[in-house]
Every structure is written in structure tokens, then in C-alpha cells.
Scaffold this motif. Sequence first.
Motif, PDB file in Angstrom:
ATOM      1  N   SER A  84       0.752  -0.997  -0.018  1.00  0.00           N
ATOM      2  CA  SER A  84      -0.042   0.085   0.003  1.00  0.00           C
ATOM      3  C   SER A  84       0.910   1.385   0.089  1.00  0.00           C
ATOM      4  O   SER A  84       2.068   1.265   0.329  1.00  0.00           O
ATOM      5  N   SER A  85       0.522   2.484  -0.466  1.00  0.00           N
ATOM      6  CA  SER A  85       1.163   3.844  -0.354  1.00  0.00           C
ATOM      7  C   SER A  85       0.997   4.110   1.152  1.00  0.00           C
ATOM      8  O   SER A  85       1.822   5.271   1.497  1.00  0.00           O
ATOM      9  N   ARG A  86       0.240   3.507   1.926  1.00  0.00           N
ATOM     10  CA  ARG A  86      -0.055   4.080   3.283  1.00  0.00           C
ATOM     11  C   ARG A  86       0.848   3.195   4.341  1.00  0.00           C
ATOM     12  O   ARG A  86       0.698   2.112   4.358  1.00  0.00           O
ATOM     13  N   PRO A  87       1.664   3.648   4.994  1.00  0.00           N
ATOM     14  CA  PRO A  87       2.593   2.690   5.906  1.00  0.00           C
ATOM     15  C   PRO A  87       1.864   1.925   6.730  1.00  0.00           C
ATOM     16  O   PRO A  87       2.238   1.115   7.309  1.00  0.00           O
ATOM     17  N   ASP A  88       0.580   2.360   7.007  1.00  0.00           N
ATOM     18  CA  ASP A  88      -0.331   1.977   8.138  1.00  0.00           C
ATOM     19  C   ASP A  88      -1.304   0.824   7.613  1.00  0.00           C
ATOM     20  O   ASP A  88      -2.241   0.585   8.067  1.00  0.00           O
ATOM     21  N   GLN A  89      -0.963   0.279   6.229  1.00  0.00           N
ATOM     22  CA  GLN A  89      -2.023  -0.231   5.648  1.00  0.00           C
ATOM     23  C   GLN A  89      -1.400  -1.384   4.686  1.00  0.00           C
ATOM     24  O   GLN A  89      -0.432  -1.196   4.241  1.00  0.00           O
ATOM     25  N   ARG A  90      -1.938  -2.512   4.854  1.00  0.00           N
ATOM     26  CA  ARG A  90      -1.792  -3.789   3.987  1.00  0.00           C
ATOM     27  C   ARG A  90      -2.910  -4.072   3.068  1.00  0.00           C
ATOM     28  O   ARG A  90      -4.189  -3.866   3.486  1.00  0.00           O
ATOM     29  N   PHE A  91      -2.817  -4.730   1.968  1.00  0.00           N
ATOM     30  CA  PHE A  91      -3.763  -5.097   1.164  1.00  0.00           C
ATOM     31  C   PHE A  91      -3.633  -6.912   1.154  1.00  0.00           C
ATOM     32  O   PHE A  91      -2.338  -7.289   0.930  1.00  0.00           O
ATOM     33  N   VAL A  92      -4.648  -7.511   0.996  1.00  0.00           N
ATOM     34  CA  VAL A  92      -4.503  -8.937   0.707  1.00  0.00           C
ATOM     35  C   VAL A  92      -5.885  -9.280  -0.323  1.00  0.00           C
ATOM     36  O   VAL A  92      -6.800  -8.761  -0.251  1.00  0.00           O
ATOM     37  N   ALA A  93      -5.406  -9.821  -1.146  1.00  0.00           N
ATOM     38  CA  ALA A  93      -6.232 -10.385  -2.369  1.00  0.00           C
ATOM     39  C   ALA A  93      -6.287 -11.828  -2.263  1.00  0.00           C
ATOM     40  O   ALA A  93      -5.636 -12.917  -1.967  1.00  0.00           O
ATOM     41  N   LEU A  94      -7.828 -12.301  -2.309  1.00  0.00           N
ATOM     42  CA  LEU A  94      -8.059 -13.573  -2.272  1.00  0.00           C
ATOM     43  C   LEU A  94      -8.795 -14.012  -3.581  1.00  0.00           C
ATOM     44  O   LEU A  94      -9.454 -13.308  -3.905  1.00  0.00           O
ATOM     45  N   ARG A  95      -8.569 -15.188  -3.733  1.00  0.00           N
ATOM     46  CA  ARG A  95      -9.342 -15.866  -5.012  1.00  0.00           C
ATOM     47  C   ARG A  95     -10.534 -16.727  -4.460  1.00  0.00           C
ATOM     48  O   ARG A  95     -10.436 -17.697  -3.489  1.00  0.00           O
ATOM     49  N   VAL A  96     -11.692 -16.535  -4.700  1.00  0.00           N
ATOM     50  CA  VAL A  96     -12.804 -17.245  -3.972  1.00  0.00           C
ATOM     51  C   VAL A  96     -13.780 -17.721  -5.489  1.00  0.00           C
ATOM     52  O   VAL A  96     -13.864 -17.126  -6.433  1.00  0.00           O
ATOM     53  N   PRO A  97     -14.587 -18.646  -4.924  1.00  0.00           N
ATOM     54  CA  PRO A  97     -15.449 -19.237  -5.930  1.00  0.00           C
ATOM     55  C   PRO A  97     -16.585 -18.498  -6.134  1.00  0.00           C
ATOM     56  O   PRO A  97     -16.936 -17.612  -5.442  1.00  0.00           O
TER      57      PRO A  97
END
Length: 475
Positions: A121-134
Motif C-alpha cells: 500500500s502507499s500508506r505505511p499503516d495499511q496492507r492489502f490482501v487479495a483472495l481468490r474465491v469461488p
Amino acid sequence: MYIDGAFVEALDGRRFAVTDPATGEEIGTVPDATAADATRAVEAADRAFASWSTTTVDERADLLLAAWRLMQERTDELARLMTREQGKPLRAARNEVVYAADFLRWFAEEARRIEGGWLPSSRPDQRFVALRVPVGVVGAITPWNYPISMLTRKLGPALAAGCTVVLKPAEATPLCARAVMEIFDEVGVPPGVVNCVTASDPAPIGEVLTGDRRVRKLTFTGSTAVGRLLASKAAANLQRISVELGGHAPFIVFPDADPVRAAKGAAALKFLNSGQACISPNRLYVHRESAEAFAATLCERVGRVKAGVGTGEGVTVGPLIDEAAVAKVAAQVDDARAKGARVPVGGHRLVDGEFARGHFYAPTVVLDVTDDMVIRREETFGPVAPVIVYDDVDTVIDAANDTDYGLAAYVYTRDLSTAIRAVEGLRFGIIGVNDVNPTAARVPFGGMKDSGLGREGGHEGLDEYLETKVAGIAL
Ligand code: NAP
């Protein structure tokens, strides 16, 4: 029919007959579903989705592997059933069962590779998680020409992804579909995960599968006309769609190719499944320099092809699926003949003796095919090899591309640059280079233009049943 883990009758108790296309004999009856039965199957699939979509990939992969093993163990039994119900010779039926089972193994393996990602993320206090779902409940509609492999190509990835399915197989081949359901049932796939409704009238079932909001994806294999119709209905409901449709494959023999080898390849490929394959070569473009040698070998080979009942000794070409199919092939050959084509081999129905009660057309070669003939434009779906002689190497790719279809194409050449230019220039999804079998469970299968949307098999075959979910996480 198979709904919610049980083999059941239609709600109104009706059944329809299944016949052997080689003999006209009735070989069984199956329940005749209406929209109410299809809705019942959607309800079961929807209920099952909640738990099936949260199973581990290992559980799903293990069940698919068990189904793969059982299907292989039953190769002979399934092949015999397929030959009676669909007509293809026993050896070809066995090959199809092995090919069909391979999709179950491939997607069992692919299930273990459903991966998401950890994104910056461009924010130091943030993370992104991508999930693959049916994607959810899947509606699947399949044709009769490959009555087992067209099922596993959809059921394998759907189940691997965590989707549940309502399948409507072709009216002509419901017994093969039932045999596949028995396999899923016996290996312990939970109730409602796979459902199958057999019907003599497909339209109301299609209405449910494209109209019920609980169905989130439509996967269809069949003709372009029906695929277009169902895709438009599914679009109104914003369903995900994949459609595998018709083809009109060119087969190009360049002047540097060995014409005898190319003709042997064409003869082997064209008569598989009596020409009733979406990837069957429908237009054989042969350079004038090699046309004579090519035609001589082709005619000699096709003249030796043995047509008959699929269980017969040495039979390599079975019946067509029904009388309408024979009439379509006969009309195309008659049209070509009337417009000046030569028909040195075949060119007629087979009606005497053992052929009397079935739907047979003689293995046929048509020479001197020109652009004004119907056979040059329309999918044939029968045992007819039409040869078009060309002079200009620079324009033959354009001629091959001059069709609304874009599924398979074949090229024969000994020159690497010619092969690469052809692969790059042909607007088709599958290309065989000196090769008559450019498909496998591990590679994507599908067409461009009016031949369809999406791919089956390979890694892409699983993507069709998954969607992406992203979570932004504040630390
Ligand atoms: P089809 O007539 O389009 O039928 C395909 C399936 O759709 C059958 O189950 C059929 O049911 C069903 N259907 C027909 N009308 C429907 C409607 N209004 N609503 C819902 N379902 C409907 O095609 P086919 O003659 O069986 O198959 C031959 C075609 O399939 C050829 O064009 C071939 O090239 C193509 N094909 C493509 C691929 C590929 O991967 N690209 C593979 C194999 C075949 P009924 O059986 O009851 O009519």
C-alpha cells in the motif's frame, strides 16, 4: 437425474427415451425435467455452496482424484455405454474417457494452487490482501458429441474452485451424464455439490440457469446460435459466462510440406467422431504444387476407412447423431457437387444392410471446393474432407481467417519461419503445427470470434470459476 445427493425422478414423473444412433434401438429412458426440477437443483446447489466453498483445497482435490481413479477403472464400461449412446467407435470412446478423467486429475492438482497475494500500500499503516474465491452456483450445459469429457472439463474446475453445479447434459446423451454422476456420488462428493437434470426440452432449463439470481455463472458448450442466445440471457442477469462454440477449422498444407504426411494427418483427424468435433478440419487448403499427391493419399486413406456400428471389428467411423445431421452433410455435399466439385470417394448416405436403421453417411472426399459452396462457409459436422487448392502462399492465411469462427487451425510445413508466421497470423485459439492433436487437459482450450468466450483446461480453466476479493487492512 441427480439432485441433492440422490437419483430422483422428475417432479411430474415423466421420462424420455434414449436411442442408439447406429441401430435406432431404444437403450433406456431417463427423467424428463421441467423448470420446477431445475429450480429444485439450483436450491440444492445453493444450499451446498455454503459448506462446499469453505472446504479445504485438499478435501476438494482428494475427492477429484478419487473420481479420476474411479473413472479410469471404469474406462471400458463407460466406453461401451458411450458407443451405444453416442455412436463413436469403442477405441475412440476409450480415448475420450481417459481424456475426460485427465481433467479431474489436472484440476485436483490446480486446486492446490489457488493463491492470492499480499499487496503493498502507499500508506505505511495499511496492507492489502487479495483472495481468490469461488463464483458461486454454476449452470453448465453440454453437447452430445463428447458426452463425458465436455462434463469433466466443467465439473473438474468448478469443484476445484469451490463452486457447486447444476448440469444439463444433451438430450441425446443423458446416460453418460448419469454414469458420471454415479462416480461423484460413489466417491463421496457431498449432496448438492453436483446436480444433473436431464430434459427433452432444453429451453425451460436454460431459462432457470440463466434467470435464477442464485446461479452466478453459466458455462456452455454447443452451437454458436444457442450459445449466443444463452449468453445474452446470462448477460441480462450479469452472470459470468464462458461459451465454447462451433468451429470451421482450416488445415493448411504449405508447398514445402510433405503432402503424404499431411494427407495422412488430415485423414486421421477429419474422421474422428465421424467429423462431429468442433476442432475437426473443415477446409483443407493445399498448394497447387502438392495438390495431386495430397489428394491421392487422402482418397486412398479415406477409401479404406471402415464405417459401421461402433462395436464392430476395425470400425473407425460410426454413425452421425441423428437424421438431421445426415441431411445437413448430404445437402452440403450435393451443393458442392452441383457447383462443380468432384467427389471421388463417398458422397452418399449408407443405407443398406447393417446401416439400414442407423444414421450413416459414407466417409467422403470433395475436391475442387470453391468459395461459393456452402461447405466452404458452414461447419460441416460430418465425415467429409473438402479440399481447396490455392496458388498464393502470401494470402492463404487471410483465406483461412475469412470465417466468423476462430476455434482450431492446422498447419503443415517444414519451415520454422513459415510455421511461426502462420501461428502468429491465424486468428484461432488452438493451432496444430504438423500435429493432429493440439489439445490436453493441461493447456487452455477455446476459440476466438464466434467460437466463444473463455478457456477450458490449463490454468485459465480454473480462473473461469474464481473471482478476486481484496481486503484493505489498517494496522
Ligand atoms: P446445441 O444444439 O447448441 O446443444 C448444446 C446443448 O445446449 C445441449 O445440451 C442442448 O440441449 C442445449 N440447448 C439447446 N437449446 C437450448 C436452449 N434454448 N436453452 C438451453 N439449452 C439449450 O449444440 P449440439 O448440436 O449439441 O453440439 C454441436 C455444436 O457444439 C457444434 O457447433 C460444435 O462445434 C460445438 N462444440 C463446441 C465445442 C467447443 O469446445 N468449442 C466442443 C464440442 C462441441 P438438447 O440436447 O436438448 O438440444
